[in-house]
Design a protein around this motif. Structure first.
Motif, PDB file in Angstrom:
ATOM      1  N   MET B   1       0.843  -1.208   0.000  1.00 19.38           N
ATOM      2  CA  MET B   1       0.000   0.000   0.000  1.00 19.38           C
ATOM      3  C   MET B   1       0.876   1.255   0.000  1.00 19.38           C
ATOM      4  N   ASP B   2       0.485   2.178  -0.769  1.00 16.98           N
ATOM      5  CA  ASP B   2       1.199   3.442  -0.936  1.00 16.98           C
ATOM      6  C   ASP B   2       1.162   4.260   0.363  1.00 16.98           C
ATOM      7  N   THR B   3       2.342   4.519   0.931  1.00 17.95           N
ATOM      8  CA  THR B   3       2.344   5.272   2.191  1.00 17.95           C
ATOM      9  C   THR B   3       1.799   6.678   2.018  1.00 17.95           C
ATOM     10  N   GLN B   4       2.090   7.250   0.837  1.00 18.46           N
ATOM     11  CA  GLN B   4       1.626   8.626   0.641  1.00 18.46           C
ATOM     12  C   GLN B   4       0.095   8.698   0.680  1.00 18.46           C
ATOM     13  N   LEU B   5      -0.522   7.666   0.092  1.00 17.75           N
ATOM     14  CA  LEU B   5      -1.981   7.632   0.072  1.00 17.75           C
ATOM     15  C   LEU B   5      -2.531   7.513   1.495  1.00 17.75           C
ATOM     16  N   ILE B   6      -1.872   6.664   2.284  1.00 16.84           N
ATOM     17  CA  ILE B   6      -2.319   6.500   3.670  1.00 16.84           C
ATOM     18  C   ILE B   6      -2.146   7.800   4.436  1.00 16.84           C
ATOM     19  N   LEU B   7      -0.971   8.427   4.241  1.00 18.62           N
ATOM     20  CA  LEU B   7      -0.717   9.703   4.904  1.00 18.62           C
ATOM     21  C   LEU B   7      -1.760  10.736   4.491  1.00 18.62           C
ATOM     22  N   PHE B   8      -2.020  10.772   3.179  1.00 19.44           N
ATOM     23  CA  PHE B   8      -2.968  11.738   2.626  1.00 19.44           C
ATOM     24  C   PHE B   8      -4.339  11.590   3.286  1.00 19.44           C
ATOM     25  N   ASN B   9      -4.824  10.354   3.304  1.00 18.68           N
ATOM     26  CA  ASN B   9      -6.156  10.143   3.868  1.00 18.68           C
ATOM     27  C   ASN B   9      -6.185  10.285   5.387  1.00 18.68           C
ATOM     28  N   GLY B  10      -5.081   9.859   6.001  1.00 23.26           N
ATOM     29  CA  GLY B  10      -4.994  10.024   7.450  1.00 23.26           C
ATOM     30  C   GLY B  10      -5.021  11.495   7.826  1.00 23.26           C
ATOM     31  N   PHE B  11      -4.273  12.303   7.074  1.00 13.58           N
ATOM     32  CA  PHE B  11      -4.231  13.743   7.359  1.00 13.58           C
ATOM     33  C   PHE B  11      -5.599  14.379   7.095  1.00 13.58           C
ATOM     34  N   ASN B  12      -6.218  13.996   5.972  1.00 14.20           N
ATOM     35  CA  ASN B  12      -7.581  14.483   5.706  1.00 14.20           C
ATOM     36  C   ASN B  12      -8.502  14.147   6.868  1.00 14.20           C
ATOM     37  N   GLY B  13      -8.372  12.922   7.357  1.00 14.34           N
ATOM     38  CA  GLY B  13      -9.205  12.485   8.472  1.00 14.34           C
ATOM     39  C   GLY B  13      -8.985  13.343   9.700  1.00 14.34           C
ATOM     40  N   LEU B  14      -7.720  13.689   9.929  1.00 10.11           N
ATOM     41  CA  LEU B  14      -7.406  14.520  11.095  1.00 10.11           C
ATOM     42  C   LEU B  14      -8.067  15.892  10.963  1.00 10.11           C
ATOM     43  N   ILE B  15      -8.041  16.461   9.749  1.00 12.53           N
ATOM     44  CA  ILE B  15      -8.669  17.764   9.502  1.00 12.53           C
ATOM     45  C   ILE B  15     -10.168  17.668   9.769  1.00 12.53           C
ATOM     46  N   VAL B  16     -10.763  16.630   9.180  1.00 10.00           N
ATOM     47  CA  VAL B  16     -12.203  16.448   9.353  1.00 10.00           C
ATOM     48  C   VAL B  16     -12.519  16.238  10.827  1.00 10.00           C
ATOM     49  N   GLY B  17     -11.671  15.441  11.487  1.00 14.44           N
ATOM     50  CA  GLY B  17     -11.855  15.194  12.912  1.00 14.44           C
ATOM     51  C   GLY B  17     -11.811  16.488  13.714  1.00 14.44           C
ATOM     52  N   ALA B  18     -10.925  17.406  13.307  1.00 15.19           N
ATOM     53  CA  ALA B  18     -10.825  18.677  14.017  1.00 15.19           C
ATOM     54  C   ALA B  18     -12.136  19.465  13.902  1.00 15.19           C
ATOM     55  N   PHE B  19     -12.780  19.393  12.722  1.00 19.10           N
ATOM     56  CA  PHE B  19     -14.102  20.022  12.576  1.00 19.10           C
ATOM     57  C   PHE B  19     -15.114  19.386  13.507  1.00 19.10           C
ATOM     58  N   TYR B  20     -15.116  18.045  13.498  1.00 17.90           N
ATOM     59  CA  TYR B  20     -16.053  17.344  14.371  1.00 17.90           C
ATOM     60  C   TYR B  20     -15.850  17.789  15.815  1.00 17.90           C
ATOM     61  N   VAL B  21     -14.570  17.951  16.202  1.00 17.75           N
ATOM     62  CA  VAL B  21     -14.273  18.336  17.577  1.00 17.75           C
ATOM     63  C   VAL B  21     -14.896  19.693  17.901  1.00 17.75           C
ATOM     64  N   LEU B  22     -14.687  20.676  17.006  1.00 21.61           N
ATOM     65  CA  LEU B  22     -15.240  22.009  17.261  1.00 21.61           C
ATOM     66  C   LEU B  22     -16.763  21.962  17.379  1.00 21.61           C
ATOM     67  N   MET B  23     -17.379  21.257  16.423  1.00 15.45           N
ATOM     68  CA  MET B  23     -18.842  21.117  16.433  1.00 15.45           C
ATOM     69  C   MET B  23     -19.301  20.414  17.699  1.00 15.45           C
ATOM     70  N   ALA B  24     -18.672  19.263  17.953  1.00 13.54           N
ATOM     71  CA  ALA B  24     -19.149  18.403  19.023  1.00 13.54           C
ATOM     72  C   ALA B  24     -18.912  19.036  20.392  1.00 13.54           C
ATOM     73  N   LEU B  25     -17.816  19.804  20.548  1.00 12.89           N
ATOM     74  CA  LEU B  25     -17.583  20.453  21.842  1.00 12.89           C
ATOM     75  C   LEU B  25     -18.697  21.462  22.127  1.00 12.89           C
ATOM     76  N   GLY B  26     -19.084  22.221  21.099  1.00 10.67           N
ATOM     77  CA  GLY B  26     -20.178  23.176  21.283  1.00 10.67           C
ATOM     78  C   GLY B  26     -21.478  22.466  21.632  1.00 10.67           C
ATOM     79  N   LEU B  27     -21.763  21.410  20.897  1.00 10.46           N
ATOM     80  CA  LEU B  27     -22.976  20.622  21.163  1.00 10.46           C
ATOM     81  C   LEU B  27     -22.951  20.074  22.580  1.00 10.46           C
ATOM     82  N   SER B  28     -21.782  19.548  22.971  1.00  6.02           N
ATOM     83  CA  SER B  28     -21.620  18.946  24.286  1.00  6.02           C
ATOM     84  C   SER B  28     -21.854  19.959  25.395  1.00  6.02           C
ATOM     85  N   LEU B  29     -21.274  21.149  25.233  1.00  2.04           N
ATOM     86  CA  LEU B  29     -21.429  22.200  26.250  1.00  2.04           C
ATOM     87  C   LEU B  29     -22.912  22.446  26.513  1.00  2.04           C
TER      88      LEU B  29
END
Lengths: 313, 290
Positions: B1-29
């Motif tokens: 498996m191409d490491t760059q592809l894994i890195l690419f998607n993993g990093f995308n996931g982290l970005i998306v996760g950061a959005f979820y965090v901002l949203m979810a923290l507000g919802l949680s509060l």
């Protein structure tokens, strides 16, 4: 058994609907939709109003019923009763499995988990193109005439026959729910709704009852979904989406979730409103939203609760 | 498996996760202190993004990064004061339905004002460069986004930990009645708490707009994963929400390497597993909000 005036009245209205609907600029398909969505809202209310458990993800089971019905007609055999049965099986099994996972949660937590789990099926239907048709929905099946042996009822082309067929299904389902609610089992559900802790101290198996109520509710919900697929000859992934769940909940609340027939009234008002709003304005979604707000802030007991209160005052 | 592809998607996931965090923290509060599941949270997110889009030509990108979320928070306060407040203490069903209806109105109104087509919201040119050719997907903007999310989360936790109001919010989450009996103005506390939650949603909207583009449905799309983040992390626990958001973001990103069509469904699988193994969520405490 005594004749109950409410049952007689509602039966008369529903049985005669094909005759009076044209007089008020209605049409039979609209009446059939009210019946189907009314059944869905009443099934949800079995859980919401009579067990006191807030499920906000019931569209999943509605949609599963629709897809199960479509799959059976498309891939299995051209038989309408078999299709309804398959739809109910799919929705009920899913409800039984997920219900077991979430039955210990309560209140807000329960609502959130049901919403989130409901979305799984939406994404499966949305993504699994080869099986479900993806975003376009499941097409390529059509309801089949019912063969009773001595005669055939042509629900495929005759819309009046379809209406009466759906009405019979509706009557069976609603009758069963009514009987269940009058049974000791139903009384126990009411006890849980009123005071769960007290019911627990009486030694009642609360989780079992809530789970069973959830499964029963899912079974009738998926029956409504199957009928909806038959009505449209089409199963829509939007029928699985959480916004559809919200529509069902507002139908129940709008009509009055503490009364047995309330959700049917709510569904009727909702369907007619949606039908006329969407023909009048492109911003009909906002108006549905406004209706949500008004119902919650001013008529939290629903139309029937409001009328009942007024007549008492 | 191409490491760059894994890195690419993993990093995308982290970005998306950061959005979820901002949203979810507000919802949680909002959920923790007021017991309200705010379905309109996604609507606030979209409003924040679109406000930044409208404001940027006049005041520039940097000021709108703060001004747009603040305006969104003010809108939130108005809605809390006029509608949501009436439903505190009632069956959660009603606040759910209210915010559900509000979400419809928000989405329709954004569509009516800014159009159904997505509009591009470009961050400053110098931020959109990639940091290297090999890692073409790591743009300065994305790093900047991660930094903003990090700062916002850090600020939130410091606020809750060290300020008087923050301590009251946490105390109110555990036992609102006692906090009220001790003389804290619970009504004002809830309004402020609501505003903070909506501010985070608005901020997420501005950042999301710069990352992809602005669409009326953009908020509704992150709403469900945010619910999942809260449930996975444990209802009632803000650190849990943080962990949950990052976890499901990265999991969804990595899944899309091998099985793209399952990337949405995988977060629900994670939720089911968590509920099976640890019903209160990863960092939730038994008996809180259940």
């Amino acid at each position: 058994m005594k004749l109950r005036p409410d049952i007689v009245g509602i039966s008369l209205i529903l049985v005669l609907a094909p005759f009076w609907l044209p007089l008020v600029h209605g049409y039979e398909a609209l009446g059939t939709r009210v019946l189907v969505l009314g059944l869905a809202a009443m099934s949800l209310n079995f859980l919401l109003g009579f067990t006191g458990v807030l499920s906000f993800g019931h569209a999943a089971y509605f949609g599963l019923g629709a897809y199960g019905c479509g799959f059976a007609l498309k891939y299995l055999a051209p038989s309408t009763p078999l299709a309804i049965l398959c739809g109910m099986l799919l929705g009920t099994i899913a409800g039984a499995l997920l219900g077991a996972l979430i039955v210990r949660r309560r209140g807000v937590y329960f609502a959130m988990v049901t919403i989130a789990f409901g979305q799984v099926f939406y994404f499966i239907a949305f993504r699994w193109n080869t099986l479900t048709g993806g975003d376009d929905g499941l097409r390529g099946f059509s309801r089949q005439p019912i063969d009773l042996g001595f005669t055939t009822i042509n629900i495929a082309d005759n819309l009046t026959a379809l209406y009466y067929f759906v009405l019979v299904c509706f009557a069976i389902a609603v009758g069963l729910m009514g009987l269940l609610l009058r049974s000791p089992f139903g009384r126990t559900l009411l006890a849980i709704r009123e005071n769960e802790r007290r019911a627990r101290f009486l030694g009642l198996p609360i989780e079992q009852h809530i789970w069973l109520s959830f499964v029963i509710s899912c079974a009738f919900m998926s029956m409504a979904g199957a009928l909806y697929a038959l009505l449209n000859n089409f199963a829509d992934p939007k029928g699985l989406h959480y916004t559809q769940s919200g529509d069902f909940v507002i139908m129940a609340v709008l009509g009055g979730m503490r009364s047995f027939w309330g959700p049917l009234l709510g569904a009727a008002v909702f369907v007619v409103l949606q039908d006329s709003l969407s023909s009048m304005t492109t911003n009909w979604q906002s108006w549905i939203g406004v209706m949500f707000v008004i119902v919650v802030l001013f008529f939290p007991r629903g139309l029937l609760g409001f009328l009942r209160r007024k007549s008492q005052a | 498996m191409d490491t760059q592809l894994i890195l690419f998607n993993g990093f995308n996931g982290l970005i998306v996760g950061a959005f979820y965090v901002l949203m979810a923290l507000g919802l949680s509060l909002i959920l923790n202190l007021s017991g309200v599941i705010n379905f309109a949270h996604g609507g606030f997110l979209a409003v924040g993004g679109y406000l930044a889009y409208t404001l940027t030509p006049y005041i520039g990108f940097w000021p709108s990064l703060l001004v747009a979320p603040t305006l969104t928070a003010i809108l939130g306060v108005v809605i809390e004061r006029t509608m949501v407040r009436r439903l505190y203490g009632r069956d959660p069903l009603y606040s759910l339905l209210l915010t559900f209806g509000l979400a419809f109105i928000f989405e329709d109104m954004t569509r009516a004002i800014w159009g159904a087509q997505g509009v591009p919201f470009a961050p400053p040119e110098y931020l959109s460069q990639p940091i290297s050719l090999d890692l073409f997907f790591v743009t300065y903007y994305r790093l900047f986004m991660m930094a903003v999310v990090f700062i916002a989360v850090l600020a939130l936790f410091m606020f809750l930990r060290y300020t008087r109001i923050g301590v009251r919010i946490r105390a109110g989450t555990l036992d609102l009645e006692t906090v009220s009996a001790l003389g804290v103005n619970v009504r004002a506390l809830r309004t402020l708490n609501f505003a903070v939650g909506i501010f985070l949603a608005g901020l997420a909207g501005v950042l999301a707009g710069g990352n992809l583009s602005l669409e009326p449905t953009m908020g509704a799309n992150v709403l469900m994963p945010s619910f999942v983040a809260i449930i996975v992390g444990g209802v009632g626990s803000l650190p849990g929400t943080l962990v949950g958001g990052l976890l499901i973001g990265v999991a969804a990103g990595l899944t899309s390497v091998w099985f793209p069509s399952a990337s949405e469904a995988v977060i629900y699988v994670i939720m089911a597993v968590v509920l099976l193994v640890r019903p209160r969520g990863l960092m939730g405490e038994e008996g809180v909000m259940t």
